[in-house]
Write an enzyme that holds these catalytic residues in place. Structure first.
Site, PDB file in Angstrom:
ATOM      1  N   GLU A  54       0.844  -1.210   0.018  1.00 39.73           N
ATOM      2  CA  GLU A  54      -0.020  -0.035   0.037  1.00 39.73           C
ATOM      3  C   GLU A  54       0.747   1.091   0.175  1.00 39.73           C
ATOM      4  OE1 GLU A  54      -2.151   1.325   3.228  1.00 39.73           O
ATOM      5  OE2 GLU A  54      -0.626   1.257   4.740  1.00 39.73           O
ATOM      6  N   HIS A 112      -4.069   3.133   2.221  1.00 40.00           N
ATOM      7  CA  HIS A 112      -3.486   4.044   1.253  1.00 40.00           C
ATOM      8  C   HIS A 112      -3.901   3.333  -0.177  1.00 40.00           C
ATOM      9  CE1 HIS A 112      -1.373   6.857   3.389  1.00 40.00           C
ATOM     10  NE2 HIS A 112      -1.055   5.850   4.504  1.00 40.00           N
ATOM     11  N   HIS A 123      -5.276  -5.274   8.274  1.00 41.96           N
ATOM     12  CA  HIS A 123      -4.404  -3.959   8.287  1.00 41.96           C
ATOM     13  C   HIS A 123      -5.195  -2.985   9.256  1.00 41.96           C
ATOM     14  CE1 HIS A 123      -1.899  -1.186   5.991  1.00 41.96           C
ATOM     15  NE2 HIS A 123      -2.481  -0.257   6.005  1.00 41.96           N
TER      16      HIS A 123
HETATM   17 FE   LIG Z   1       1.485   0.852   5.471  1.00 45.00          FE
HETATM   18 FE   LIG Z   2      -1.706   1.530   6.326  1.00 42.56          FE
END
Ligand SMILES: [Fe+2]
Ligand SMILES: [Fe+2]
Length: 271
Positions: free
Chosen positions: A39, A68, A153
């Protein structure tokens, strides 16, 4: 199945390290499935399609993302054509791309890889616990797939641990990403799922989570808009986790961290 997971690739330094080391690591560790969170590959923010292609060419099977995901907008169209790039599963319905991918290894074994995002100190999103359970209603570990890898995440260790225990015994691996710092809690949970709160990043650790020190520190010291953040460019430490699973159950047999190159203490799995 022998599974290598590498944490958030940050900028050129991270990309160069992964591209240089992944082919040899695949051989040395006899890796069956390599998953890389990318990302932050594109100058710290997002993933350009050409960079994803380079990762695949270097031996990566699946690329995962995170908050992201869309920083490089070209990926929004590209992800519809490239199922090996996976964005968080609990993004709103109708979001381009997929939150999971079923990959078939060269020997025919199947593995499911999913990416989910936590909600503590993160953008508000759909419930990742419910999203994971819904996904698992369509895939049975050791029955329909040989292995299931979940990249969670998230910012908070508590949420990551809760997620790991929630899925314990139903997936092969729950590995955290996003904090860019590897944790020392890698282990096999009581139900047989391998777990690590955070895999750490593939990037230069002489930095603030991969970004150049001075502008990043200045943001905390002065209440003024500062210089743009840019990735630190020293040698990266490749950080990740290596897991061996039992194909009959899909559960973990062994787990070990990997830290290679750069500043961090080095460790390489020996099984
Ligand atoms: Fe990251
Ligand atoms: Fe992240």
């Amino acid at each position: 199945m022998r599974i290598l997971f590498l944490g958030d690739v940050v900028g050129r330094s991270g990309r160069d390290a992964v591209l240089a080391r992944l082919p040899e690591l695949r051989q040395r560790l006899r890796v069956d499935l390599a998953v890389v969170n990318a990302e932050n590959a594109s100058h710290g923010f997002g993933l350009a399609p050409a960079m994803a292609d380079e990762l695949f060419a270097a031996g990566c099977d699946v690329v995962t993302l995170g908050n992201h995901a869309w920083d490089r907008r070209e990926l929004i169209g590209h992800i519809e054509r490239e199922p090996r790039i996976v964005r968080p599963l609990n993004f709103p319905p109708g979001t381009p791309g997929q939150g999971s991918v079923l990959v078939t290894l060269v020997d025919g074994r199947k593995a499911l890889v999913a990416n989910l995002m936590g909600r503590l100190f993160m953008d508000p999103l759909d419930d990742p616990f419910r999203a994971a359970t819904e996904l698992l209603s369509r895939h049975r570990l050791g029955v329909t797939v040989s292995a299931i890898v979940m990249d969670f995440h998230a910012e908070a260790t508590s949420e990551k641990l809760a997620f790991g225990h929630h899925l314990d015994g139903r997936v092969s691996l729950v590995v955290g990403t996003h904090t860019h710092t590897p944790t020392a809690d890698h282990r096999i949970l009581s139900g047989g799922t391998a777990f690590q709160s955070d895999a750490g990043m593939c990037g230069d650790y002489d930095s603030v989570i991969g970004m150049g020190k001075e502008p990043a520190v200045a943001r905390f010291v002065r209440k003024m808009p500062g210089e743009r953040l840019a990735p630190a460019e020293g040698e990266a430490t490749l950080c990740g986790l290596f897991v061996e699973t039992d194909d009959r159950t899909g559960l973990a047999r062994a787990v070990a961290p990997l830290r290679l190159g750069g500043l961090l203490a080095q460790t390489i799995p020996d099984f």
